[in-house]
Each structure stands twice: as C-alpha cells, then as structure tokens.
Design an enzyme around this catalytic site. Structure first.
Site, mmCIF file in Angstrom:
data_model
loop_
_atom_site.group_PDB
_atom_site.id
_atom_site.type_symbol
_atom_site.label_atom_id
_atom_site.label_comp_id
_atom_site.label_asym_id
_atom_site.label_seq_id
_atom_site.Cartn_x
_atom_site.Cartn_y
_atom_site.Cartn_z
ATOM 1 N N ARG A 46 -54.200 -54.248 -24.823
ATOM 2 C CA ARG A 46 -53.230 -55.187 -25.367
ATOM 3 C C ARG A 46 -53.770 -55.748 -26.685
ATOM 4 O O ARG A 46 -54.900 -55.466 -27.084
ATOM 5 C CB ARG A 46 -52.941 -56.312 -24.364
ATOM 6 C CG ARG A 46 -54.242 -56.882 -23.791
ATOM 7 C CD ARG A 46 -54.166 -58.304 -23.442
ATOM 8 N NE ARG A 46 -53.968 -59.112 -24.612
ATOM 9 C CZ ARG A 46 -54.955 -59.427 -25.480
ATOM 10 N NH1 ARG A 46 -56.185 -58.987 -25.307
ATOM 11 N NH2 ARG A 46 -54.696 -60.163 -26.542
ATOM 12 N N ALA A 48 -52.065 -56.635 -30.720
ATOM 13 C CA ALA A 48 -51.312 -55.779 -31.641
ATOM 14 C C ALA A 48 -52.135 -54.643 -32.277
ATOM 15 O O ALA A 48 -51.751 -53.470 -32.187
ATOM 16 C CB ALA A 48 -50.657 -56.656 -32.710
ATOM 17 N N GLN A 172 -54.448 -64.741 -21.366
ATOM 18 C CA GLN A 172 -55.333 -64.082 -22.333
ATOM 19 C C GLN A 172 -56.453 -65.019 -22.801
ATOM 20 O O GLN A 172 -57.456 -64.565 -23.330
ATOM 21 C CB GLN A 172 -54.527 -63.593 -23.537
ATOM 22 C CG GLN A 172 -53.651 -62.381 -23.274
ATOM 23 C CD GLN A 172 -52.245 -62.772 -22.873
ATOM 24 O OE1 GLN A 172 -52.012 -63.851 -22.341
ATOM 25 N NE2 GLN A 172 -51.297 -61.891 -23.116
ATOM 26 N N ASP A 212 -48.412 -60.680 -34.042
ATOM 27 C CA ASP A 212 -47.908 -59.377 -33.603
ATOM 28 C C ASP A 212 -46.967 -58.758 -34.623
ATOM 29 O O ASP A 212 -46.784 -57.550 -34.669
ATOM 30 C CB ASP A 212 -47.214 -59.503 -32.249
ATOM 31 C CG ASP A 212 -48.257 -59.764 -31.175
ATOM 32 O OD1 ASP A 212 -48.654 -60.947 -31.015
ATOM 33 O OD2 ASP A 212 -48.715 -58.799 -30.547
ATOM 34 N N LYS A 223 -48.025 -64.672 -29.719
ATOM 35 C CA LYS A 223 -47.899 -64.992 -28.294
ATOM 36 C C LYS A 223 -47.148 -66.301 -28.065
ATOM 37 O O LYS A 223 -47.377 -67.287 -28.767
ATOM 38 C CB LYS A 223 -49.306 -65.065 -27.694
ATOM 39 C CG LYS A 223 -49.393 -65.379 -26.225
ATOM 40 C CD LYS A 223 -48.575 -64.444 -25.364
ATOM 41 C CE LYS A 223 -48.890 -62.980 -25.571
ATOM 42 N NZ LYS A 223 -47.891 -62.060 -24.977
HETATM 43 O O1 MRU Z 1 -49.181 -59.636 -25.065
HETATM 44 P P1 MRU Z 1 -50.458 -59.415 -25.821
HETATM 45 O O2 MRU Z 1 -51.664 -59.889 -25.073
HETATM 46 O O3 MRU Z 1 -50.594 -58.013 -26.348
HETATM 47 O O4 MRU Z 1 -50.304 -60.374 -27.086
HETATM 48 C C1 MRU Z 1 -51.365 -60.494 -27.965
HETATM 49 C C2 MRU Z 1 -51.133 -61.517 -29.006
HETATM 50 O O5 MRU Z 1 -50.116 -62.166 -29.070
HETATM 51 C C3 MRU Z 1 -52.200 -61.641 -30.049
HETATM 52 O O6 MRU Z 1 -52.294 -62.949 -30.512
HETATM 53 C C4 MRU Z 1 -51.845 -60.718 -31.230
HETATM 54 O O7 MRU Z 1 -51.568 -59.421 -30.774
HETATM 55 C C5 MRU Z 1 -52.919 -60.654 -32.209
HETATM 56 S S1 MRU Z 1 -54.280 -59.710 -31.602
HETATM 57 C C6 MRU Z 1 -55.456 -59.579 -32.773
#
Ligand code: MRU
Length: 308
Positions: A46, A48, A172, A212, A223
């Site tokens: 997981r 981005a 997370q 993302d 998020k």
């Molecule tokens: O649902 P996820 O855990 O994939 O969401 C991740 C996020 O929202 C992170 O803040 C974003 O991807 C940046 S990761 C460097």
C-alpha cells in the site's frame, strides 16, 4: 530499508506483507500479475508510490494485465502513471526496475528539500511534527515521502518528537510508529481526533503528510482525515506540508473535486485484525481518502523542489 525487492529466482518480487505489521515482519513472494493485483487490492502492499512500483513489476510479469492492475485501487495516480510508463517501454522488467530506483531517489531528494522546512518550523528545543497515515519507506519502497524529511532531521541530529495519527480504519499509524521505532525516532501514537487539541495547546510545530493524487490546482488527496488536520493546522497557524514525488501529480485534473475517492468495504470499519468492533448489521460508510484544498497547504515538497 526496502519494502520490495526482486526475488533472486526468476521474474518475481518479494514484498513485506503490511497487513501483518506491526506484529510480524513477513515477506511474501509475488510471481504473477494476478498475485500482484491481489496484493495491491488487499493492501498487502500500500501507499501510492509503492502501489505504482509493485504494479509496474506486475505488468512486467504479464504485459496483458494492464486493466487488471489498473482496476485494483482507484485513487493513487502513481498506479496508472507507472503502468503507462512500463507499457510504453521495450524491456518491461527493466522499466519496472527503473521506476523503483527513480521513486526511491525522488524520496531521498524530498528528504533533502523538506529538512530545512521542518527546521524552520521548530519553535523550541525539540521539533514536534504531526503526521497522518503512513508515508514512510513502507509506502514508497525506500525513505518515504512525509517521513523522508523526518529521517533527514534525525540524521542531522535534531531533537525530534513525532505525533502519529492512528489512521482508522486500517491503522496505518501503527506502521508509522513501527518505522519510527525501528529508526529510533521518538514518537507517540495518538487517536485520530487528538490532533486538534495538541495543535491548540501549541504541542505541534509542523504537520507533514503524503499524497495519493495532487490536482493541477494544488488540491491534495490523501488518506481520509488529512483534511481535518489541515483545517486545525490553519486555525492554529501551523505550517501544513505535503510531500510527494512528481508521479503523484495529476495535471489532467483541474481540481481535487475530480479525484476518484475509493470507497472500501464496511468490514474494515466494523472490525480490525479479526476483532469485532461493531455487529455486522451496523450500516457503515468507508471512504478511504479526502481532499485538502490547496489554500490549506503551505507547500508541496517534491523531488524537484518546494512548490508554494
Ligand atoms: O490506503 P493507503 O494506505 O494506500 O493510503 C496511503 C496514503 O494515503 C499515504 O498517505 C499516501 O499514499 C502517501 S504514501 C508515501
């Protein structure tokens, strides 16, 4: 630290199973595009940038799996960006490897550009940072985005304290706390609703989060819960930084209102890790991301520099 590596035997990759953290550090091998798609969908991998890198290898395993991989998660634009880059390459495996390397280097540079901003925000002896979700090396493959300047600050010898949002429903924040613990960065995990109080009390110098997808006007999708932190930061005069590689910018979308927001299964809200929090009959909503308007973002840090 790496969240993904090429397997020594053949055209396969190994990834850390993030659904098992922070309780167990387990690597799993992904050998087919179908296995890669499943790992992205179920959030074994997981974040981005890491979603993009993993999908790139998936396409290198099967050049016909573009649609399957692209459909796994809708919000992080890094996914389509990476797939398009691989699809138009002559050597798909080499292209995936190149994306992994360039995203890693981008994150290292984000750390360099972000460090002076964090230093500038420090109001006392200790730099107090609040972050949401996990935007560390687990989410990118290497370094991280929001955590890269924090790691740079640690390496520079700054006294640090990081407030880590729990980030319901997938927690997370537990991944961030684990990363920071491994790196020896002082931190405290807090429930998602505690940030406003801490900011009002003057216990936060600066907020930094990942993204993302960033629209052409600078609206930031990240998020769910990020927007509320940005509002509280604005109200308390606290700088709110977004750190992301250029691959997260979607110049085709004029504003954040056009960004597709993933709606995930209600079971994630009703329970966690096998534990039931609410009966199955409780109707729930589970939007996984939100949009922070550009006016609430102090600056966006990419590998190319700082955009205000
Ligand atoms: O649902 P996820 O855990 O994939 O969401 C991740 C996020 O929202 C992170 O803040 C974003 O991807 C940046 S990761 C460097």
């Amino acid at each position: 630290m790496k969240a993904l590596r090429e397997a020594s035997s053949g055209r396969a990759i190994e990834v850390i199973d993030q659904t098992k953290l922070p309780f167990a550090l387990q690597w799993v091998t992904l050998r087919t595009a179908e296995e890669v798609a499943h790992a992205i969908k179920t959030m074994v991998v997981r974040g981005a940038p890491l979603i993009g890198v993993t999908a790139a290898y998936g396409l290198a395993m099967n050049a016909g799996a573009y649609d399957l991989l692209k459909a796994t998660r809708p919000t992080a634009v890094n996914l389509a960006w990476a797939l398009d880059k691989v699809r138009t390459s002559r050597d798909l495996w080499a292209a995936a490897r190149e994306i992994a390397a360039s995203e890693s280097e981008a994150c290292r540079r984000i750390g360099d550009f972000g460090l002076p901003l964090l230093e500038k925000a420090r109001r006392g002896d200790t730099l107090r940072v609040l972050t949401h979700c996990n935007a560390g090396w687990l989410a990118t493959g290497d370094w991280g985005t929001a955590l890269a300047p924090i790691y740079a600050a640690k390496a520079a010898g700054l006294k640090l304290h990081v407030w880590v949002d729990e980030t319901r429903p997938r927690n997370q924040g537990g991944l961030t706390a684990w990363e920071l613990g491994e790196a020896g960065v002082p931190h405290q995990l807090i429930v998602d609703n505690a940030g406003g109080l801490l900011m009002m009390r003057g216990e936060v110098d600066v907020c930094i989060v990942g993204a993302d997808r960033i629209a052409a006007n600078g609206d930031v999708c990240n998020k769910v819960g990020t927007y509320l932190k940005a509002l509280a930061a604005k109200d308390n005069g606290i700088p709110f930084y977004v750190a992301a590689p250029e691959s997260t910018i979607d110049a085709t979308l004029a504003s954040g209102a056009q960004i597709p927001i993933e709606e995930r299964d209600g079971s994630e809200v009703r329970g966690w890790n096998g534990a039931k929090l609410f009966p199955d009959a409780v109707p729930v909503g589970n939007p996984a991301f939100d949009v922070t308007p550009a006016r609430l973002v102090t600056a966006i840090i990419t590998e190319k520099g700082v955009r205000t």
